[in-house]
Write a protein that holds these residues in place. Sequence first.
Motif, PDB file in Angstrom:
ATOM      1  N   UNK A 117      11.950  68.760  76.990  1.00  0.00           N
ATOM      2  CA  UNK A 117      12.381  68.278  75.680  1.00  0.00           C
ATOM      3  C   UNK A 117      13.363  67.124  75.846  1.00  0.00           C
ATOM      4  N   UNK A 118      13.225  66.142  74.972  1.00  0.00           N
ATOM      5  CA  UNK A 118      14.122  64.989  74.951  1.00  0.00           C
ATOM      6  C   UNK A 118      14.615  64.816  73.518  1.00  0.00           C
ATOM      7  N   UNK A 119      15.946  64.733  73.351  1.00  0.00           N
ATOM      8  CA  UNK A 119      16.532  64.485  72.035  1.00  0.00           C
ATOM      9  C   UNK A 119      17.424  63.258  72.180  1.00  0.00           C
ATOM     10  N   UNK A 120      17.140  62.246  71.364  1.00  0.00           N
ATOM     11  CA  UNK A 120      17.858  60.974  71.446  1.00  0.00           C
ATOM     12  C   UNK A 120      18.376  60.588  70.066  1.00  0.00           C
ATOM     13  N   UNK A 121      19.604  60.101  70.019  1.00  0.00           N
ATOM     14  CA  UNK A 121      20.155  59.463  68.817  1.00  0.00           C
ATOM     15  C   UNK A 121      19.940  57.972  69.034  1.00  0.00           C
ATOM     16  N   UNK A 122      19.263  57.306  68.114  1.00  0.00           N
ATOM     17  CA  UNK A 122      18.971  55.877  68.261  1.00  0.00           C
ATOM     18  C   UNK A 122      19.521  55.086  67.083  1.00  0.00           C
ATOM     19  N   UNK A 123      19.843  53.832  67.375  1.00  0.00           N
ATOM     20  CA  UNK A 123      20.310  52.897  66.344  1.00  0.00           C
ATOM     21  C   UNK A 123      19.557  51.584  66.517  1.00  0.00           C
ATOM     22  N   UNK A 124      18.923  51.149  65.427  1.00  0.00           N
ATOM     23  CA  UNK A 124      18.187  49.884  65.426  1.00  0.00           C
ATOM     24  C   UNK A 124      18.873  48.908  64.478  1.00  0.00           C
ATOM     25  N   UNK A 148      17.987  44.828  56.084  1.00  0.00           N
ATOM     26  CA  UNK A 148      19.102  43.996  56.544  1.00  0.00           C
ATOM     27  C   UNK A 148      20.319  44.843  56.932  1.00  0.00           C
ATOM     28  N   UNK A 149      20.116  46.162  57.121  1.00  0.00           N
ATOM     29  CA  UNK A 149      21.170  47.074  57.579  1.00  0.00           C
ATOM     30  C   UNK A 149      20.648  47.892  58.753  1.00  0.00           C
ATOM     31  N   UNK A 150      21.548  48.362  59.594  1.00  0.00           N
ATOM     32  CA  UNK A 150      21.150  49.196  60.727  1.00  0.00           C
ATOM     33  C   UNK A 150      20.568  50.521  60.240  1.00  0.00           C
ATOM     34  N   UNK A 151      19.712  51.107  61.057  1.00  0.00           N
ATOM     35  CA  UNK A 151      19.185  52.446  60.789  1.00  0.00           C
ATOM     36  C   UNK A 151      19.504  53.309  62.010  1.00  0.00           C
ATOM     37  N   UNK A 152      19.952  54.551  61.745  1.00  0.00           N
ATOM     38  CA  UNK A 152      20.232  55.509  62.805  1.00  0.00           C
ATOM     39  C   UNK A 152      19.372  56.738  62.579  1.00  0.00           C
ATOM     40  N   UNK A 153      18.824  57.275  63.674  1.00  0.00           N
ATOM     41  CA  UNK A 153      17.933  58.410  63.567  1.00  0.00           C
ATOM     42  C   UNK A 153      17.938  59.221  64.852  1.00  0.00           C
ATOM     43  N   UNK A 154      17.431  60.432  64.754  1.00  0.00           N
ATOM     44  CA  UNK A 154      17.260  61.331  65.887  1.00  0.00           C
ATOM     45  C   UNK A 154      15.763  61.370  66.207  1.00  0.00           C
ATOM     46  N   UNK A 155      15.437  61.317  67.503  1.00  0.00           N
ATOM     47  CA  UNK A 155      14.052  61.483  67.954  1.00  0.00           C
ATOM     48  C   UNK A 155      14.007  62.707  68.859  1.00  0.00           C
ATOM     49  N   UNK A 156      13.166  63.667  68.487  1.00  0.00           N
ATOM     50  CA  UNK A 156      12.956  64.863  69.300  1.00  0.00           C
ATOM     51  C   UNK A 156      11.550  64.769  69.885  1.00  0.00           C
ATOM     52  N   UNK A 157      11.456  64.859  71.202  1.00  0.00           N
ATOM     53  CA  UNK A 157      10.156  64.764  71.884  1.00  0.00           C
ATOM     54  C   UNK A 157       9.939  66.028  72.706  1.00  0.00           C
TER      55      UNK A 157
END
Length: 113
Positions: A27-34, A91-100
């Motif tokens: 399992x991989x859990x990542x917090x990402x910001x684009x 035009x704003x950042x997005x933050x999300x969690x990805x669970x794999x």
Amino acid sequence: MISKANAEHYIWGDKCDGWYLVNRQDMLVIHEKMPPETCEKRHYHSVSRQFFFVLDGVLTMELEGIKHRIVAQQGIEIPPGSKHQARNDTDSAVEFIVISHPTPRGDRTDLTC
């Protein structure tokens, strides 16, 4: 205990951030910001199933040719074999969690446009 403040950080794509919250083979859990106007390469995973959950902002997920607009407190599941691309078209950042599950390491095929 793990948090964004103490997690291993990395940069991906064009100025996007990631933090490993769980980094195991099963399992991989990542917090990402684009940042605004960024995207990942369109791709698919043969085995890994993923779930994207938006914390803040708006994520556009192209899944098998259909664009889904996912806002804070919404998520989308990406089944194995599904062609997809995460995008930030705002035009704003997005933050999300990805669970794999299992980890997508070694299980990614990038696609040409």
